[in-house]
Scaffold this motif. Sequence first.
Motif, PDB file in Angstrom:
ATOM      1  N   ALA A  95       0.832  -1.214   0.000  1.00 12.19           N
ATOM      2  CA  ALA A  95       0.000   0.000   0.000  1.00 12.19           C
ATOM      3  C   ALA A  95       0.864   1.260   0.000  1.00 12.19           C
ATOM      4  CB  ALA A  95      -0.923  -0.020   1.209  1.00 12.19           C
ATOM      5  N   ILE A  96       1.917   1.244   0.827  1.00  8.26           N
ATOM      6  CA  ILE A  96       2.802   2.423   0.871  1.00  8.26           C
ATOM      7  C   ILE A  96       3.556   2.569  -0.433  1.00  8.26           C
ATOM      8  CG2 ILE A  96       4.838   3.386   2.021  1.00  8.26           C
ATOM      9  CD1 ILE A  96       3.811   2.053   4.603  1.00  8.26           C
ATOM     10  N   GLY A  97       4.052   1.433  -0.991  1.00 11.56           N
ATOM     11  CA  GLY A  97       4.775   1.501  -2.273  1.00 11.56           C
ATOM     12  C   GLY A  97       3.880   1.959  -3.404  1.00 11.56           C
ATOM     13  N   GLY A  98       2.610   1.532  -3.384  1.00 16.30           N
ATOM     14  CA  GLY A  98       1.678   1.978  -4.419  1.00 16.30           C
ATOM     15  C   GLY A  98       1.371   3.461  -4.315  1.00 16.30           C
ATOM     16  N   ALA A  99       1.279   3.970  -3.088  1.00 20.57           N
ATOM     17  CA  ALA A  99       0.974   5.401  -2.898  1.00 20.57           C
ATOM     18  C   ALA A  99       2.181   6.265  -3.236  1.00 20.57           C
ATOM     19  CB  ALA A  99       0.534   5.648  -1.459  1.00 20.57           C
ATOM     20  N   VAL A 100       3.366   5.813  -2.820  1.00 22.85           N
ATOM     21  CA  VAL A 100       4.562   6.621  -3.063  1.00 22.85           C
ATOM     22  C   VAL A 100       4.989   6.518  -4.517  1.00 22.85           C
ATOM     23  CG1 VAL A 100       7.027   6.836  -2.478  1.00 22.85           C
ATOM     24  CG2 VAL A 100       5.369   6.420  -0.683  1.00 22.85           C
ATOM     25  N   GLY A 101       4.867   5.354  -5.119  1.00 18.57           N
ATOM     26  CA  GLY A 101       5.345   5.155  -6.493  1.00 18.57           C
ATOM     27  C   GLY A 101       4.287   5.404  -7.537  1.00 18.57           C
ATOM     28  N   ASP A 102       3.155   6.008  -7.198  1.00 19.86           N
ATOM     29  CA  ASP A 102       2.072   6.315  -8.129  1.00 19.86           C
ATOM     30  C   ASP A 102       1.542   5.068  -8.843  1.00 19.86           C
ATOM     31  OD1 ASP A 102       2.061   9.033  -7.531  1.00 19.86           O
ATOM     32  OD2 ASP A 102       3.665   9.451  -9.003  1.00 19.86           O
ATOM     33  N   GLY A 103       1.485   3.942  -8.136  1.00 27.08           N
ATOM     34  CA  GLY A 103       0.861   2.724  -8.677  1.00 27.08           C
ATOM     35  C   GLY A 103       1.726   1.921  -9.624  1.00 27.08           C
ATOM     36  N   ARG A 104       3.001   2.206  -9.656  1.00 27.19           N
ATOM     37  CA  ARG A 104       3.861   1.416 -10.549  1.00 27.19           C
ATOM     38  C   ARG A 104       4.092   0.021  -9.946  1.00 27.19           C
ATOM     39  NH1 ARG A 104       8.618   5.591 -11.349  1.00 27.19           N
ATOM     40  NH2 ARG A 104       8.191   5.721  -9.142  1.00 27.19           N
ATOM     41  N   PRO A 105       4.128  -1.007 -10.775  1.00 24.77           N
ATOM     42  CA  PRO A 105       4.277  -2.380 -10.259  1.00 24.77           C
ATOM     43  C   PRO A 105       5.607  -2.594  -9.546  1.00 24.77           C
ATOM     44  CG  PRO A 105       3.527  -2.439 -12.523  1.00 24.77           C
ATOM     45  CD  PRO A 105       3.833  -1.011 -12.206  1.00 24.77           C
ATOM     46  N   GLY A 106       6.674  -1.978  -9.999  1.00 26.83           N
ATOM     47  CA  GLY A 106       7.970  -2.149  -9.350  1.00 26.83           C
ATOM     48  C   GLY A 106       7.961  -1.586  -7.949  1.00 26.83           C
ATOM     49  N   ALA A 107       7.316  -0.431  -7.744  1.00 28.83           N
ATOM     50  CA  ALA A 107       7.236   0.186  -6.426  1.00 28.83           C
ATOM     51  C   ALA A 107       6.368  -0.657  -5.501  1.00 28.83           C
ATOM     52  CB  ALA A 107       6.688   1.594  -6.544  1.00 28.83           C
ATOM     53  N   ILE A 108       5.290  -1.232  -6.032  1.00 26.53           N
ATOM     54  CA  ILE A 108       4.413  -2.083  -5.226  1.00 26.53           C
ATOM     55  C   ILE A 108       5.165  -3.341  -4.791  1.00 26.53           C
ATOM     56  CG2 ILE A 108       2.299  -3.469  -5.242  1.00 26.53           C
ATOM     57  CD1 ILE A 108       1.122  -1.389  -7.163  1.00 26.53           C
ATOM     58  N   ALA A 109       5.910  -3.969  -5.725  1.00 27.75           N
ATOM     59  CA  ALA A 109       6.663  -5.186  -5.405  1.00 27.75           C
ATOM     60  C   ALA A 109       7.757  -4.902  -4.393  1.00 27.75           C
ATOM     61  CB  ALA A 109       7.253  -5.788  -6.682  1.00 27.75           C
ATOM     62  N   ALA A 110       8.487  -3.798  -4.596  1.00 22.54           N
ATOM     63  CA  ALA A 110       9.555  -3.455  -3.655  1.00 22.54           C
ATOM     64  C   ALA A 110       8.976  -3.122  -2.294  1.00 22.54           C
ATOM     65  CB  ALA A 110      10.362  -2.281  -4.198  1.00 22.54           C
ATOM     66  N   GLY A 111       7.879  -2.398  -2.245  1.00 20.91           N
ATOM     67  CA  GLY A 111       7.246  -2.064  -0.969  1.00 20.91           C
ATOM     68  C   GLY A 111       6.742  -3.294  -0.241  1.00 20.91           C
ATOM     69  N   SER A 112       6.188  -4.271  -0.976  1.00 21.25           N
ATOM     70  CA  SER A 112       5.682  -5.474  -0.315  1.00 21.25           C
ATOM     71  C   SER A 112       6.829  -6.321   0.235  1.00 21.25           C
ATOM     72  CB  SER A 112       4.808  -6.286  -1.280  1.00 21.25           C
ATOM     73  OG  SER A 112       5.606  -6.769  -2.349  1.00 21.25           O
ATOM     74  N   VAL A 113       7.972  -6.399  -0.484  1.00 21.82           N
ATOM     75  CA  VAL A 113       9.120  -7.162   0.013  1.00 21.82           C
ATOM     76  C   VAL A 113       9.712  -6.478   1.235  1.00 21.82           C
ATOM     77  CG1 VAL A 113      11.462  -7.912  -0.551  1.00 21.82           C
ATOM     78  CG2 VAL A 113       9.643  -8.220  -2.210  1.00 21.82           C
ATOM     79  N   ILE A 114       9.909  -5.191   1.168  1.00 16.71           N
ATOM     80  CA  ILE A 114      10.469  -4.459   2.312  1.00 16.71           C
ATOM     81  C   ILE A 114       9.513  -4.522   3.499  1.00 16.71           C
ATOM     82  CG2 ILE A 114      11.183  -2.188   3.139  1.00 16.71           C
ATOM     83  CD1 ILE A 114      12.171  -1.652   0.258  1.00 16.71           C
ATOM     84  N   GLY A 115       8.228  -4.409   3.255  1.00 20.04           N
ATOM     85  CA  GLY A 115       7.232  -4.502   4.318  1.00 20.04           C
ATOM     86  C   GLY A 115       7.219  -5.880   4.949  1.00 20.04           C
ATOM     87  N   ALA A 116       7.386  -6.947   4.139  1.00 16.35           N
ATOM     88  CA  ALA A 116       7.400  -8.305   4.679  1.00 16.35           C
ATOM     89  C   ALA A 116       8.620  -8.504   5.583  1.00 16.35           C
ATOM     90  CB  ALA A 116       7.410  -9.322   3.535  1.00 16.35           C
ATOM     91  N   ILE A 117       9.751  -7.994   5.167  1.00 18.50           N
ATOM     92  CA  ILE A 117      10.971  -8.133   5.978  1.00 18.50           C
ATOM     93  C   ILE A 117      10.806  -7.388   7.302  1.00 18.50           C
ATOM     94  CG2 ILE A 117      13.419  -7.577   6.096  1.00 18.50           C
ATOM     95  CD1 ILE A 117      13.521  -8.078   3.057  1.00 18.50           C
ATOM     96  N   VAL A 118      10.324  -6.184   7.243  1.00 17.40           N
ATOM     97  CA  VAL A 118      10.131  -5.393   8.467  1.00 17.40           C
ATOM     98  C   VAL A 118       9.064  -6.028   9.356  1.00 17.40           C
ATOM     99  CG1 VAL A 118       9.379  -3.143   9.331  1.00 17.40           C
ATOM    100  CG2 VAL A 118      10.947  -3.288   7.407  1.00 17.40           C
ATOM    101  N   GLY A 119       7.962  -6.467   8.765  1.00 20.30           N
ATOM    102  CA  GLY A 119       6.889  -7.100   9.540  1.00 20.30           C
ATOM    103  C   GLY A 119       7.342  -8.399  10.184  1.00 20.30           C
ATOM    104  N   ASN A 120       8.196  -9.163   9.512  1.00 15.34           N
ATOM    105  CA  ASN A 120       8.726 -10.416  10.092  1.00 15.34           C
ATOM    106  C   ASN A 120       9.621 -10.095  11.272  1.00 15.34           C
ATOM    107  OD1 ASN A 120       9.338 -13.075  10.461  1.00 15.34           O
ATOM    108  ND2 ASN A 120      10.862 -13.171   8.845  1.00 15.34           N
ATOM    109  N   GLY A 121      10.420  -9.066  11.149  1.00 15.22           N
ATOM    110  CA  GLY A 121      11.271  -8.676  12.278  1.00 15.22           C
ATOM    111  C   GLY A 121      10.468  -8.179  13.467  1.00 15.22           C
ATOM    112  N   LEU A 122       9.360  -7.493  13.220  1.00 17.73           N
ATOM    113  CA  LEU A 122       8.555  -6.948  14.314  1.00 17.73           C
ATOM    114  C   LEU A 122       7.720  -8.029  15.015  1.00 17.73           C
ATOM    115  CD1 LEU A 122       7.292  -3.605  12.756  1.00 17.73           C
ATOM    116  CD2 LEU A 122       9.077  -3.918  14.473  1.00 17.73           C
ATOM    117  N   SER A 123       7.385  -9.121  14.307  1.00 16.69           N
ATOM    118  CA  SER A 123       6.519 -10.135  14.910  1.00 16.69           C
ATOM    119  C   SER A 123       7.263 -11.058  15.863  1.00 16.69           C
ATOM    120  CB  SER A 123       5.864 -10.961  13.809  1.00 16.69           C
ATOM    121  OG  SER A 123       6.852 -11.731  13.142  1.00 16.69           O
ATOM    122  N   ARG A 124       8.545 -10.973  15.930  1.00 17.68           N
ATOM    123  CA  ARG A 124       9.297 -11.857  16.838  1.00 17.68           C
ATOM    124  C   ARG A 124       9.271 -11.381  18.229  1.00 17.68           C
ATOM    125  NH1 ARG A 124      14.502 -13.785  13.339  1.00 17.68           N
ATOM    126  NH2 ARG A 124      13.329 -14.474  11.601  1.00 17.68           N
TER     127      ARG A 124
END
Length: 124
Positions: A95-124
């Motif tokens: 969602a953040i990558g889509g908003a910041v990157g104006d809906g580009r697929p690369g920004a959405i993919a990068a945002g979801s990967v970075i978000g998954a890494i951060v979310g995995n670290g926070l859930s421990r």
Amino acid sequence: MKTKTFLSLSLAGLAVSVFAASMPALAHDGYFYGHGRYGRPHFVYPGQRVVIVRPPVFVPRPVVVYLPGPVYYAPAPAYYAQPWGTIGGAIAGAAIGGAVGDGRPGAIAAGSVIGAIVGNGLSR
């Protein structure tokens, strides 16, 4: 043929057949050497048979002592964190990558990967 002659010939034939049947065929103590191509088959009588009997040898069985098997303990149960932090981070990152990157697929993919890494670290 008269009955008396027939009876005596029948009795003689029966006696000869019983006598012939009572003798075992090829009763001998030797070895039979037959020749298939030439000559007559003949028997060979060995002079003396030698039999050597060795006394039995008794050996005591070896004493075998087995060690008890190793004891295996079950490992401690492993508790894994739930994947909700990774999934939530990926959704938020997308969602953040889509908003910041104006809906580009690369920004959405990068945002979801970075978000998954951060979310995995926070859930421990």
